[in-house]
Structure formats: C-alpha cells, structure tokens
Design a protein around this motif. Structure first.
Motif, PDB file in Angstrom:
ATOM      1  N   LYS A  75      -8.261   4.640   7.465  1.00  9.64           N
ATOM      2  CA  LYS A  75      -7.541   4.778   8.729  1.00  9.64           C
ATOM      3  C   LYS A  75      -7.507   3.453   9.472  1.00  9.64           C
ATOM      4  N   LYS A  81      -7.672   0.489   8.180  1.00  3.84           N
ATOM      5  CA  LYS A  81      -6.760  -0.408   7.461  1.00  3.84           C
ATOM      6  C   LYS A  81      -5.309  -0.041   7.731  1.00  3.84           C
ATOM      7  N   GLN A  82      -5.024   1.273   7.774  1.00  3.74           N
ATOM      8  CA  GLN A  82      -3.656   1.737   8.019  1.00  3.74           C
ATOM      9  C   GLN A  82      -3.100   1.179   9.328  1.00  3.74           C
ATOM     10  N   GLN A 123       1.757  12.136   4.423  1.00  5.87           N
ATOM     11  CA  GLN A 123       1.027  11.782   5.637  1.00  5.87           C
ATOM     12  C   GLN A 123       1.651  12.363   6.898  1.00  5.87           C
TER      13      GLN A 123
END
Length: 390
Positions: free
Chosen positions: A43, A45-46, A376
């Motif tokens: 999360k 990194k996203q 997602q």
C-alpha cells in the motif's frame, strides 16, 4: 502539521490515504499498520508513501509523534483498537460500521470522553452534496412533517466476495448487508429522522451459500405520530441503484434529487403544486457547494475539528445511533417480532455475545482466503446524482 497513521491496509484504506494526501499542508501520513506487513508495504508503495510499516496498532501507543489514526480494519476489531488509541489520547477516525454491538459503542464513546480527543465514525455519504442538501431541505420544513421514508440500499456482490477470510461470519464481519452495506443509508436515515419507536424485519440469504450472514433484509420502522420508514438492504440487486425518498405532508423529495408536490382538490384527489416545486428547487439550488466530498470531505471535517477544538459532524454518538437502528432490525429479524427502541443495556442484543447467540447461520462458510483477486476497484456507493441511463 498533524501526523497520521492508517491501521488496516485493505481496500477501503485507499479512500483514507487519498483523502489525507489531498491536504499536504495540514497532515502527513507517517505510518501504515497491518497484521500482514507485506500488504502495508504494498500500500505504501502504491501511493509513494515514505512511511513506517508496523504489524500492530499497539506499536503506536505511547508515541507522541502520531496525532490521528484512521482505523480501517474488519469490524470485529474496531472496539479494541479504538479504545486502546483513545486511551492513549490519539484522535481517531474509524471506518463503518462503528462496532459489533451497542456495548462496544459505549466503551468507545466513554474512552473518547475520557481522552478529550476527536472521535469520528466514517459516514462519508453525508459529505455528498445531494445528501447534505436533502438534509437541509428536510430541516427547512418546506415539505412539512415526513410521513414515509423509502431507503433503498441496493448493492451487488458476487459469490466469491464472501471467500475473504473474515467476511460472511457473524463472529468477524458481525453482520451481513444490513450492517456492512446499508450502514451508509441507515446512518443517513437516522441523521434525517432520528430513532424510531419500533422495528419489524425479515432477513434472508438468497444467493450466497458460502456465508452465514444475510444478503438481503427488509425492515419497517415506526416513528412518533405514525410516520413510517422502509429500509431494504441488499447485495443481490444488479445495478446498485440507491436512493432515499421522503414523502412529506406537502411534497416528495429524494436523492437523487427529485421533487413532486401535491395539493388537494375539493373531492380529496390530488393536483400538482408547481409553485411549491419551484420553491423547493430554488431553495436546493441556493445551498452552498461542498469544497470537499466523500471521504475527503469527512477527513477535512475531522482535521478541522482537531485544529479548532470543535466537534466533528459525525461523532461516536451518531455512530452509536446507527448501530442501534441496525441492532433493532437484526433483533426483529432474528426473533420475527416487533422490537421496541431504544434497546436497553440489559437486553441480550446489547452485547456482541448476545447477538452471536441469537444470529441465524444461513449457510456454513466454505472458503477462506487471505486476499481476493487482483481487481483493485471497489464500489463505495452512489454519488446520488442523476441516475445512469443504459
């Protein structure tokens, strides 16, 4: 600059992260927490976050470098996490539903009162213009007393939705569509009409034989002076059309916004009242626009409450009323009889243990995966604008 931690990095956490990132001059996310640290790292990194990754909310306790915590974990964990954080004098924003029971809600609110910090429960749809404006129109008195409300909380979820390890279990998700999906609409109903006197309900599981919980419920609520509300909670409705309709003494209004006003002919039959309709439209159009909406609107409100020492729009008391309405619907459905409100502390349904002892198990949960498929995008409800046309 408020320093923020996000506890729980499942699907809904993205709405919180995006909202905090909209206010870079007011707050900064400094930690993400998940029992599965690899999820928390993914999360971070996203969203390109330079943050600390932790595997327990307890690691936030005793730290002065965390001011506000968003709790985005499964419902059965909300009470223990929030009480710990509030006792540690952290400000807390907890995702819906607030808790598994009224007893847990009361413990959370007592902790918030002791700490003197800001405690808010997510009900992001109040921060959508059609809903906020509908509330203002109702409060104006232009339609008179509400006689009937129709609340359609229509969602659709595939069979595999309940394969996620904590979903579909009374002990973990602490309810089906009534608690976890219609919570938005039941919150709006409570905000607009308050607590009813009596509830009757039917619960069923029509399409998800891998879940203990209901996938549809139909409830009728009776208010003072004979007013009635009907609430349909569902995850079996294709199209996910959602609406709130209020029939007043003088006119009908709704979200998505629509108006119809009637007056009586001499024989009692209706005739349209265009003058009142025009007045209602004009009142609606004059209402101020919201600068921030949805989760962003609620987080702006919470940040403002912390910055100014004021109460947020949605408090733990508001969250408790929503849980009381849902508990009454469940009790009426479990027992197949009318339930009187408010629910007393000596009622078995006041506690999570009492609810678990009474709840029907429609089916045995047959699968449990740590994470669902790669898609997602999640749906968080209608924006209550004009309905889409095929």
């Amino acid at each position: 600059m408020l320093r923020v931690a996000v506890v729980g990095t499942g699907n809904i956490s993205a709405a919180h992260v995006n909202a905090y990132l909209a206010f870079p001059e007011r707050c900064r996310i400094t930690a993400v927490v998940d029992m599965y640290p690899e999820k928390a790292k993914a999360k971070a990194k996203q969203f390109g976050l330079d943050v600390e990754v932790l595997d327990s909310h307890k690691l936030l306790l005793g730290r002065s470098d965390i001011d506000l915590v968003s709790v985005c974990t499964p419902p059965f964990t909300h009470a223990c996490i929030c009480v710990d954080l509030l006792n540690d004098r952290k400000h807390v924003l907890v995702e819906k539903p607030m808790a598994a029971s009224l007893e847990e809600c009361d413990r959370m609110n007592e902790a918030a009162a002791r700490s003197g910090t800001v405690f808010s429960v997510v009900a992001q749809n109040r921060f959508r213009e059609p809903i906020m404006n509908l509330k203002h129109v109702l409060d104006s008195g232009l339609i008179g007393r509400v006689l009937h409300a129709q609340i359609d909380s229509y969602w659709w979820r595939g069979h595999c939705y309940y394969d996620l390890w904590w979903r579909g279990l009374w002990s973990k998700e602490v309810g089906g569509c009534t608690l976890n999906h219609a919570v938005h609409h039941i919150d709006m109903l409570g905000w607009m009409m308050g607590l009813p006197r009596r509830a009757v309900a039917l619960l069923s599981n029509a399409a998800h034989d891998n879940a203990e919980v209901e996938d549809i419920s139909v409830a009728a609520l009776q208010y003072d002076r004979g007013s009635v509300a009907q609430v349909t909670s569902s995850v079996i409705h294709h199209g996910e059309e959602q609406q709130l309709i209020f029939q007043g003494e003088r006119a009908r209004i709704s979200a998505p916004w629509n108006v119809y006003a009637s007056t009586s002919k001499d024989n009692g039959f209706p005739q349209r009242n265009p003058a009142l309709e025009e007045e209602l439209h004009a009142f609606y159009e004059r209402l101020p626009r919201l600068k921030h909406t949805g989760h962003e609107g609620q987080i702006d409100n919470v940040l403002t409450a912390i910055e100014t020492g004021t109460a947020p729009l949605i408090t733990g008391v508001d969250g408790r009323m929503t849980i009381e309405l849902i508990t009454a619907i469940y009790q009426a459905g479990f027992q197949q009889k009318a339930v009187e409100l408010p629910i007393a502390k000596d009622d078995p349904m006041y506690t999570a243990e009492g609810i678990l002892a009474s709840a029907p198990r429609f089916y045995e949960k047959t699968n449990a995966v740590v994470q669902l498929g790669s898609g997602q995008d999640i749906s968080v409800g209608s924006d209550y604008g004009q309905k889409n046309k095929p």
